[in-house]
Design a protein around this motif. Sequence first.
Motif, PDB file in Angstrom:
ATOM      1  N   THR A 173      48.937  36.847  73.689  1.00 56.65           N
ATOM      2  CA  THR A 173      47.866  35.951  73.387  1.00 56.65           C
ATOM      3  C   THR A 173      47.655  36.061  72.128  1.00 56.65           C
ATOM      4  O   THR A 173      48.169  36.541  71.095  1.00 56.65           O
ATOM      5  CB  THR A 173      46.657  36.275  74.159  1.00 56.65           C
ATOM      6  OG1 THR A 173      46.105  37.599  73.859  1.00 56.65           O
ATOM      7  CG2 THR A 173      46.956  36.145  75.654  1.00 56.65           C
ATOM      8  N   GLN A 174      46.661  35.011  71.437  1.00 54.72           N
ATOM      9  CA  GLN A 174      46.317  34.974  70.196  1.00 54.72           C
ATOM     10  C   GLN A 174      45.585  36.044  69.602  1.00 54.72           C
ATOM     11  O   GLN A 174      45.644  36.370  68.491  1.00 54.72           O
ATOM     12  CB  GLN A 174      45.603  33.634  69.868  1.00 54.72           C
ATOM     13  CG  GLN A 174      46.129  32.402  70.277  1.00 54.72           C
ATOM     14  CD  GLN A 174      45.538  31.145  70.295  1.00 54.72           C
ATOM     15  OE1 GLN A 174      44.274  31.230  70.690  1.00 54.72           O
ATOM     16  NE2 GLN A 174      46.066  29.884  70.067  1.00 54.72           N
ATOM     17  N   ASP A 175      44.928  36.905  70.677  1.00 52.47           N
ATOM     18  CA  ASP A 175      44.198  37.989  69.974  1.00 52.47           C
ATOM     19  C   ASP A 175      44.876  39.198  70.269  1.00 52.47           C
ATOM     20  O   ASP A 175      44.357  40.394  70.132  1.00 52.47           O
ATOM     21  CB  ASP A 175      42.932  38.084  70.944  1.00 52.47           C
ATOM     22  CG  ASP A 175      43.255  38.186  72.312  1.00 52.47           C
ATOM     23  OD1 ASP A 175      44.391  38.142  72.817  1.00 52.47           O
ATOM     24  OD2 ASP A 175      42.142  38.150  73.065  1.00 52.47           O
ATOM     25  N   GLY A 176      46.247  39.181  70.387  1.00 56.99           N
ATOM     26  CA  GLY A 176      47.122  40.251  70.373  1.00 56.99           C
ATOM     27  C   GLY A 176      47.296  40.966  71.946  1.00 56.99           C
ATOM     28  O   GLY A 176      48.220  41.894  71.991  1.00 56.99           O
ATOM     29  N   ARG A 177      46.866  40.504  73.089  1.00 57.98           N
ATOM     30  CA  ARG A 177      46.926  40.995  74.460  1.00 57.98           C
ATOM     31  C   ARG A 177      48.363  40.633  74.929  1.00 57.98           C
ATOM     32  O   ARG A 177      48.897  39.342  74.689  1.00 57.98           O
ATOM     33  CB  ARG A 177      45.900  40.447  75.314  1.00 57.98           C
ATOM     34  CG  ARG A 177      44.597  41.286  74.750  1.00 57.98           C
ATOM     35  CD  ARG A 177      43.401  40.818  75.816  1.00 57.98           C
ATOM     36  NE  ARG A 177      43.086  39.291  75.737  1.00 57.98           N
ATOM     37  CZ  ARG A 177      42.233  38.801  76.487  1.00 57.98           C
ATOM     38  NH1 ARG A 177      41.467  39.500  77.192  1.00 57.98           N
ATOM     39  NH2 ARG A 177      42.016  37.498  76.039  1.00 57.98           N
ATOM     40  N   ARG A 178      48.895  41.687  75.601  1.00 58.96           N
ATOM     41  CA  ARG A 178      50.298  41.229  76.092  1.00 58.96           C
ATOM     42  C   ARG A 178      50.020  41.177  77.670  1.00 58.96           C
ATOM     43  O   ARG A 178      49.232  42.208  78.187  1.00 58.96           O
ATOM     44  CB  ARG A 178      51.462  42.162  75.637  1.00 58.96           C
ATOM     45  CG  ARG A 178      51.630  41.996  74.137  1.00 58.96           C
ATOM     46  CD  ARG A 178      52.539  43.087  73.642  1.00 58.96           C
ATOM     47  NE  ARG A 178      53.826  43.447  74.638  1.00 58.96           N
ATOM     48  CZ  ARG A 178      55.019  43.375  74.457  1.00 58.96           C
ATOM     49  NH1 ARG A 178      55.450  42.913  73.149  1.00 58.96           N
ATOM     50  NH2 ARG A 178      55.961  43.677  75.204  1.00 58.96           N
ATOM     51  N   GLY A 179      50.928  40.592  78.372  1.00 64.28           N
ATOM     52  CA  GLY A 179      50.731  40.687  79.673  1.00 64.28           C
ATOM     53  C   GLY A 179      51.984  39.875  80.389  1.00 64.28           C
ATOM     54  O   GLY A 179      52.898  39.176  79.560  1.00 64.28           O
ATOM     55  N   VAL A 180      52.353  39.869  81.498  1.00 64.09           N
ATOM     56  CA  VAL A 180      53.389  39.095  82.566  1.00 64.09           C
ATOM     57  C   VAL A 180      52.707  37.948  82.844  1.00 64.09           C
ATOM     58  O   VAL A 180      51.798  37.789  83.518  1.00 64.09           O
ATOM     59  CB  VAL A 180      53.659  39.957  83.411  1.00 64.09           C
ATOM     60  CG1 VAL A 180      54.956  39.618  84.057  1.00 64.09           C
ATOM     61  CG2 VAL A 180      54.201  41.385  83.016  1.00 64.09           C
ATOM     62  N   LEU A 181      53.469  36.799  82.551  1.00 67.87           N
ATOM     63  CA  LEU A 181      53.144  35.516  83.176  1.00 67.87           C
ATOM     64  C   LEU A 181      54.358  35.537  84.396  1.00 67.87           C
ATOM     65  O   LEU A 181      55.457  35.140  84.150  1.00 67.87           O
ATOM     66  CB  LEU A 181      53.340  34.425  82.038  1.00 67.87           C
ATOM     67  CG  LEU A 181      53.212  32.968  82.699  1.00 67.87           C
ATOM     68  CD1 LEU A 181      51.819  32.838  82.844  1.00 67.87           C
ATOM     69  CD2 LEU A 181      53.730  31.999  81.493  1.00 67.87           C
ATOM     70  N   GLN A 182      53.631  35.376  85.481  1.00 68.82           N
ATOM     71  CA  GLN A 182      54.557  35.229  86.625  1.00 68.82           C
ATOM     72  C   GLN A 182      54.888  33.973  87.102  1.00 68.82           C
ATOM     73  O   GLN A 182      56.021  33.767  87.616  1.00 68.82           O
ATOM     74  CB  GLN A 182      53.874  36.053  88.001  1.00 68.82           C
ATOM     75  CG  GLN A 182      53.366  37.390  87.888  1.00 68.82           C
ATOM     76  CD  GLN A 182      52.648  38.142  88.752  1.00 68.82           C
ATOM     77  OE1 GLN A 182      52.390  37.260  90.010  1.00 68.82           O
ATOM     78  NE2 GLN A 182      52.399  39.343  88.814  1.00 68.82           N
TER      79      GLN A 182
END
Length: 287
Positions: free
Chosen positions: A270-279
């Motif tokens: 994301t724009q604020d640096g958070r990472r995650g999995v888009l299922q």
Amino acid sequence: MNIRSLTRGDGVLIGAAVVLFIASFLDISGCDAAPAICDQVPTTNSWEISYLGWGSFFLGIAGAALVIVSRGLPQQRKVAGLELGQVGAAFTVAAAWTLLMWIFESENSGAGLVLGLIASLVLAGAAVAGPMVPALQAPLVGAPKPQTPQPYGMQPGQPGPQGVPGGYGYPGAQQPFGGPQDPSQGAGQPFGAQAAAAPQPQAPQQPEPQAQAQAPQAPAAADFTPFWFAVPVGRALYAEDGSQAPIAELAPGTWYLAVEQRGSTLVAQTQDGRRGVLQDTTGIQRG
């Protein structure tokens, strides 16, 4: 709220709510007499009859606000076991029903009642059918094309380094992980190292057989290249540890960076640096 996260259904809700607010100040009763007589009859709007203004017009406007706010929340909040969107949809249906009853019981309906009924019917239809009709789920404002950022310290229009079309953060300026690097550009040199003359060739040394047996094979280079993408509708971003707790909500109209691919899923940042999995990657738009 990001305007690019609004859908066409939200646009219909906002427009109908504005028309309903305007209709609340119009005359609720008509006059079929001569103009000279009608000019002497005092006009009455819905706010002068409190149970009409607050029980019909304000109820519909409040319902539209609840529906729009609920769609912008990352996690739904409930009131008496119902989500805010469901409560708002119920308010819009109740407002349309009460205005319809006022039309039936009125001997001569004015512009305020007629326009209010039309706006409340559109309001209720958009609130109920918005999550079910694909045409109303499309983004209200199209996603802009990502612009190629300039490298740090350069002005727009100046050419960048050789082989680098963009700056930091744009996928076109990055090499695939594990891909070949150009030594002429300083790739593979430690920080602070300076180019030196090539050393004199030496006789090749035969490695020991035991060292050859123990040397692990280098991993194959990954062929994934980071890219920008936008989602057609709101999508949840889950934690990388495999838990089903969403850590962020990807909104339509905003560009996100895909940094890794895991099967049919993507690891997005994301724009604020958070990472995650888009299922759910169906229908995404690549930049």
